[in-house]
Motif scaffolding. Structure first.
Motif, mmCIF file in Angstrom:
data_model
loop_
_atom_site.group_PDB
_atom_site.id
_atom_site.type_symbol
_atom_site.label_atom_id
_atom_site.label_comp_id
_atom_site.label_asym_id
_atom_site.label_seq_id
_atom_site.Cartn_x
_atom_site.Cartn_y
_atom_site.Cartn_z
ATOM 1 N N ILE A 29 9.024 -25.902 23.957
ATOM 2 C CA ILE A 29 7.731 -25.231 23.895
ATOM 3 C C ILE A 29 6.643 -26.231 23.500
ATOM 4 C CG2 ILE A 29 7.723 -24.509 21.466
ATOM 5 C CD1 ILE A 29 6.831 -21.705 22.648
ATOM 6 N N ILE A 30 5.475 -26.093 24.097
ATOM 7 C CA ILE A 30 4.312 -26.913 23.763
ATOM 8 C C ILE A 30 3.398 -26.059 22.895
ATOM 9 C CG2 ILE A 30 2.270 -28.095 24.668
ATOM 10 C CD1 ILE A 30 3.911 -28.697 27.199
ATOM 11 N N SER A 31 3.096 -26.552 21.709
ATOM 12 C CA SER A 31 2.320 -25.743 20.774
ATOM 13 C C SER A 31 0.892 -26.243 20.635
ATOM 14 C CB SER A 31 2.985 -25.727 19.399
ATOM 15 O OG SER A 31 2.187 -25.003 18.485
ATOM 16 N N PHE A 32 -0.046 -25.330 20.896
ATOM 17 C CA PHE A 32 -1.456 -25.537 20.568
ATOM 18 C C PHE A 32 -1.834 -24.640 19.380
ATOM 19 C CE2 PHE A 32 -1.965 -26.076 25.434
ATOM 20 C CZ PHE A 32 -1.650 -27.424 25.362
ATOM 21 N N ALA A 33 -0.810 -24.181 18.643
ATOM 22 C CA ALA A 33 -1.037 -23.161 17.621
ATOM 23 C C ALA A 33 -1.417 -23.741 16.270
ATOM 24 C CB ALA A 33 0.217 -22.289 17.473
ATOM 25 N N GLY A 34 -0.880 -24.879 15.907
ATOM 26 C CA GLY A 34 -1.068 -25.399 14.560
ATOM 27 C C GLY A 34 -2.491 -25.837 14.279
ATOM 28 N N GLY A 35 -2.859 -25.787 13.008
ATOM 29 C CA GLY A 35 -4.174 -26.257 12.596
ATOM 30 C C GLY A 35 -4.074 -27.537 11.798
ATOM 31 N N PHE A 36 -3.054 -28.338 12.093
ATOM 32 C CA PHE A 36 -2.842 -29.531 11.288
ATOM 33 C C PHE A 36 -3.038 -30.791 12.116
ATOM 34 C CE2 PHE A 36 1.227 -29.259 13.346
ATOM 35 C CZ PHE A 36 1.660 -27.949 13.180
ATOM 36 N N PRO A 37 -3.250 -31.932 11.438
ATOM 37 C CA PRO A 37 -3.453 -33.193 12.159
ATOM 38 C C PRO A 37 -2.141 -33.721 12.713
ATOM 39 C CG PRO A 37 -3.439 -33.592 9.800
ATOM 40 C CD PRO A 37 -3.378 -32.092 9.977
ATOM 41 N N ASP A 38 -2.239 -34.705 13.605
ATOM 42 C CA ASP A 38 -1.062 -35.325 14.197
ATOM 43 C C ASP A 38 -0.481 -36.323 13.199
ATOM 44 O OD1 ASP A 38 0.835 -36.610 15.713
ATOM 45 O OD2 ASP A 38 -0.457 -36.916 17.451
#
Length: 400
Positions: A29-38
């Motif tokens: 799965i590819i997640s665009f959900a998180g609100g955190f940095p790489d």
């Protein structure tokens, strides 16, 4: 007999984002959900050098209990860090170090909110803020925003109508909206604070993550141009998005009386933020590595934001509308129902999971009258190829 929980817990629900993450165990799965940095953006070498220097030069201080207000060398470095961004008159004693900026919000809840107090927030705003303030019994009032941030004419009407305990804003690259408050509106917000003697909280975790031209000065930096506004202004900052969330280093700048109450409440909560983390952050800032780190992070996130914007325009066309972000971590978008395609973010989120991509529906970010057509997409943790593939999967979900 079931456990009898505190009445205040009836006002909050489990985070919709936290619930969504339970669905992300699906392989590939590819997640665009998180609100955190790489995590690939973390300056591991710089942090390692800073921590090793701390253990070599001041192990006793770094590993011992510390002052609730914060480790003094870090307070001095943060004072200089803020001065470099235009807030020239923040003395080390004028701020306290918090365990992430999230703790600053919790301390505001503890020190300012009594059950039934009204608090104005943006619609939409940071989900954890809604939950935190409701936990302390606040009645939240939603102030509408547009591409230039909160609509100050409407904000003034709401202040007059509701006499809020305070106003909470994320003026720069807001979460989730990505919107940046214009310079004119920033001045207006400070003028409203003075006119109505209303506390304004500026939450600024993303202000350093700009992609081209720097955003307008923070409310804190501008406050010296609006006489009396500093007496009503609280500024919350964080190193989580620009250095490392794991250090849990944030800070609060506020009038002395409020800082004193917040320090007292912090003492009850955790005694102090980790002295080792604080000492490491202080050494890192002292070493002068932050400008290069920020330059690298801005470049990478700018490329990813552009890739996501291009892919959304190409793959979804008129089925989605959004403003291309100029900083921060998010694209805030709205489904248009064009061509009869799906127009509910919650419905699309379920379809998207089935297609192998995840995002956060926008409705939970509203404290009232949620817009169910909205969604938040984070471009921070996926590289350009993953972004393109993820948006292609999202396009399939929209068509389904």
């Amino acid at each position: 007999m079931p456990i009898a929980f505190a009445d205040r817990l009836a006002n909050v629900e489990t985070s919709a984002i936290r619930e969504l993450f339970k669905l992300l165990g699906k392989p590939g799965i590819i997640s665009f959900a998180g609100g955190f940095p790489d995590s690939a953006m973390f300056d591991v070498e710089g942090i390692r050098e800073a921590s090793e220097r701390v253990l070599r030069e001041e192990p006793g201080a770094a590993l011992q209990y510390g002052a609730t207000e914060g480790y003094q060398p870090l307070r001095e470095q943060l004072s200089a860090f803020m001065a470099a961004k235009g807030a020239l008159d923040v003395a080390p004693e004028g701020l306290i170090v918090t365990t992430g900026s999230q703790q600053a919000l919790d301390l505001l809840g503890k020190t300012l909110i009594s059950p039934g107090d009204k608090v104005i927030v943006e619609g939409p705003t940071f989900l954890a803020t809604i939950q935190c303030f409701r936990l302390y019994g606040a009645q939240l009032i939603s102030a509408p925003i547009d591409g230039q941030g909160v609509q100050t004419d409407r904000l003034e009407q709401l202040i007059v109508e509701h006499h809020p305990k305070f106003v909470y804003l994320i003026p720069t690259f807001g979460n989730p909206s990505g919107a940046t408050l214009s310079l004119e509106r920033r001045r207006k917000v400070l003028e409203l604070a003075v006119k109505y003697q209303t506390v304004v909280v500026e939450d600024d975790p993303y202000g350093d993550l700009y992609f081209g031209e720097a955003p307008p000065p923070s409310l804190l930096a501008l406050s010296r141009e609006v006489p009396g506004s500093r007496e009503w202004l609280v500024h919350c900052g964080s190193l989580s998005k620009v250095l490392s969330p794991g250090l849990r280093v944030g800070w609060m700048i506020a009038p002395a009386a409020l800082l004193a109450k917040a320090t007292m409440c912090k003492q009850f909560s955790d005694a102090h933020t980790s002295t080792f983390a604080q000492a490491t952050a202080a050494r890192y800032l002292q070493a002068g590595r932050m400008p290069a780190t920020l330059a690298r992070v801005r470049q990478v996130y700018a490329e990813r934001a552009q890739a996501m914007g291009d892919a959304l325009r190409q793959g979804l066309g008129d089925a989605i509308g959004f403003v291309q972000p100029q900083g921060g971590l998010f694209v805030w978008a709205r489904l248009t129902d064009a061509g009869g395609k799906v127009a509910d973010g919650n419905v699309l989120a379920q379809r998207a999971i089935d297609k192998g991509v995840a995002f956060v529906p926008g409705a939970p970010f509203f404290c009232a009258e949620p817009d169910h057509a909205t969604l938040r997409l984070s471009f921070a943790t996926a590289d350009v190829d993953k972004i393109r593939e993820g948006v292609a999967r999202l396009a399939q979900a929209v068509q389904a």
